[in-house]
Each structure stands twice: as C-alpha cells, then as structure tokens.
Design an enzyme around this catalytic site. Structure first.
Site, PDB file in Angstrom:
ATOM      1  N   ASP A   1      44.577  23.202  99.926  1.00 11.88           N
ATOM      2  CA  ASP A   1      45.329  23.422 101.991  1.00 11.88           C
ATOM      3  C   ASP A   1      44.218  24.596 101.976  1.00 11.88           C
ATOM      4  O   ASP A   1      43.192  25.144 101.288  1.00 11.88           O
ATOM      5  CB  ASP A   1      46.443  24.064 100.638  1.00 11.88           C
ATOM      6  CG  ASP A   1      47.167  23.510 100.787  1.00 11.88           C
ATOM      7  OD1 ASP A   1      47.504  22.202 100.569  1.00 11.88           O
ATOM      8  OD2 ASP A   1      48.315  24.019  99.248  1.00 11.88           O
TER       9      ASP A   1
HETATM   10  N1  URA Z   1      48.917  22.650  94.904  1.00  8.85           N
HETATM   11  C1  URA Z   1      49.120  23.670  96.343  1.00  8.85           C
HETATM   12  O1  URA Z   1      50.285  23.401  96.932  1.00  8.85           O
HETATM   13  N2  URA Z   1      48.324  23.868  97.166  1.00  8.85           N
HETATM   14  C2  URA Z   1      46.639  23.105  97.197  1.00  8.85           C
HETATM   15  O2  URA Z   1      45.558  23.381  98.116  1.00  8.85           O
HETATM   16  C3  URA Z   1      46.339  22.894  95.268  1.00  8.85           C
HETATM   17  C4  URA Z   1      47.835  22.652  94.338  1.00  8.85           C
END
Ligand code: URA
Length: 239
Positions: free
Chosen positions: A101
């Site tokens: 993310d």
């Molecule tokens: N899980 C998440 O919620 N976000 C990420 O960036 C990676 C795994």
C-alpha cells in the site's frame, strides 16, 4: 522454444496481451515473414520485428527496495504520484512483484523477469511474508489466536498463520505485532486486523522469503545477487 507473444513481452517491448494483438494485426515479422499465428514458437535466434522495431532481448534486472511511505507500487500513476520504479535508477522496464500500500513500508522486489516474478507470486511456492503492524489499542491473546486460526476477510477464510505480540505501549495505547502470511490478498494484513477489531496505524514488511531489509535504509535499494536469483529459480525446479 518460447511462444512468440511471451518472447515479445519478456523482451520488455509490451505486455503479453498487447503482443498478441500486434501478432493478430499482422504487425510482427519473424525472419522477414509476417506471423499472425499466436502459437508460433521462437528460439530467440530469429530476427523479430515488432511494429517496425527490431526486437532485442532486454537484459534481466532484479532489485530489492526498502519502500518508503508515500510511494505508489505501480510503474506509472495517472495522478503523477511518485512510483516505486521512480526510485530505481535503471533504463530497463522493471515492475514491482506484488504490491504494498501507499503507506506501507519495507521489502519490495522489482524486476523485468516475468518467470522470476511468477515464481514469487505463485501461491504454491508458499513464500513467507513477514509484517510488523503497529495497532491502535492493546491486543489480547484471544484476538491473536483468532488471527492465527485464520479470520474471514471479504467472505473468505485466510490461511492459518503465525502471529506474535512484540510489545505493547500502554502509555500510547498501541501494540506491535508481527504476522507471517503466505497469501497476498488485497490489503490483507490491514483487513485481518480489522476483522478482530484493530486499526493498523503503521505497517512494515520485514521479509519476503530470503529477502530482508538488512543494510537498506528507507528508500534505498540493491541488486539481487546471482545466488539469490538462483535460489528463487530453484524453487520452481523443485515442483
Ligand atoms: N497487507 C496490507 O494490508 N497492506 C500491504 O501493503 C501489504 C499487506
């Protein structure tokens, strides 16, 4: 021997789907002959011309980035935000393997090698991904056990996983928890904690398989060693 569309895609010219379209439209020549058959196989020794351009196979590159916060995990962004590819000094058309993310930090691999990327993304390979989450609130054993057994997110149960409480900060009302998963569902870790009632304030990926953040500050990257690349390829040989 490789299928022509795969070869064109792996040369870094375009995606496999676009390569198929170009072949069907008669825009691809192999040794001077137009080829419109999608199943055509090539060895790589042929002269291949795509849309008037002579194809040269792109050298493969492999990077490990310590992704900083506030960078998007794509190759381009329509809102002109900085992408993970912008952080790496290369002329090759590399792309991220999987996704973190915008606000998640840590281990991210990038390459222009489709086979390498497929091995790491393939669910059968059971590559461990280790995350550390800073949570709002104090998590208890009961909630940790629920996570270990696999919570339901988006209507589907997650696989069993390893979860460990690293520390609690009662003063600031936060907990730090490490979690090891194999799957790579969308926003998986945040959704898993949400399923047991916790908001993730910060998320960092500390390890993917053999790759850790060792020696890399935020925003720094390094090339993978030939040994590391061959370890990943050997996972496929073991099938
Ligand atoms: N899980 C998440 O919620 N976000 C990420 O960036 C990676 C795994």
């Amino acid at each position: 021997m490789e299928r022509l569309q795969k070869y064109i895609a792996e040369a870094g010219y375009t995606s496999r789907r676009k390569a198929e379209e170009l072949i069907k439209k008669g825009k691809v020549q192999v040794n001077g002959k137009i080829v419109t058959e999608l199943g055509t196989k090539v060895t790589g020794k042929e002269e291949i011309i795509v849309d008037g351009n002579l194809l040269t196979k792109e050298e493969k590159e492999y990077y490990l980035l310590n992704k900083p916060r506030g960078v998007i995990t794509t190759t381009t962004d329509d809102k002109n935000r900085k992408t993970v590819v912008d952080l790496i000094n290369t002329t090759k058309r590399i792309y991220p393997i999987g996704r973190l993310d915008y606000d998640t930090t840590g281990v991210l691999l990038l390459t222009n090698d489709g086979d390498f990327s497929n091995i790491l993304m393939h669910p059968n390979e059971k590559i461990e991904k280790v995350y550390v989450a800073k949570l709002k609130g104090i998590i208890k054993g009961e909630e940790i056990n629920k996570l270990k057994n696999g919570v339901v997110i988006d209507g589907k149960k997650c696989e069993k996983c390893k979860v460990k409480l690293r520390r609690v900060d009662t003063k600031n009302n936060t907990s730090y928890v490490s979690i090891i998963i194999h799957e790579g569902r969308n926003h998986q870790v945040k959704k898993m904690f949400k399923a047991v009632g916790f908001e993730v304030l910060k998320l960092k990926r500390e390890r993917v398989g053999i790759f850790t953040l060792s020696g890399l500050n935020s925003g720094e990257y390094r090339k993978l060693s030939p040994k590391e690349i061959s370890i990943i390829y050997s996972l496929k040989d073991g099938d």
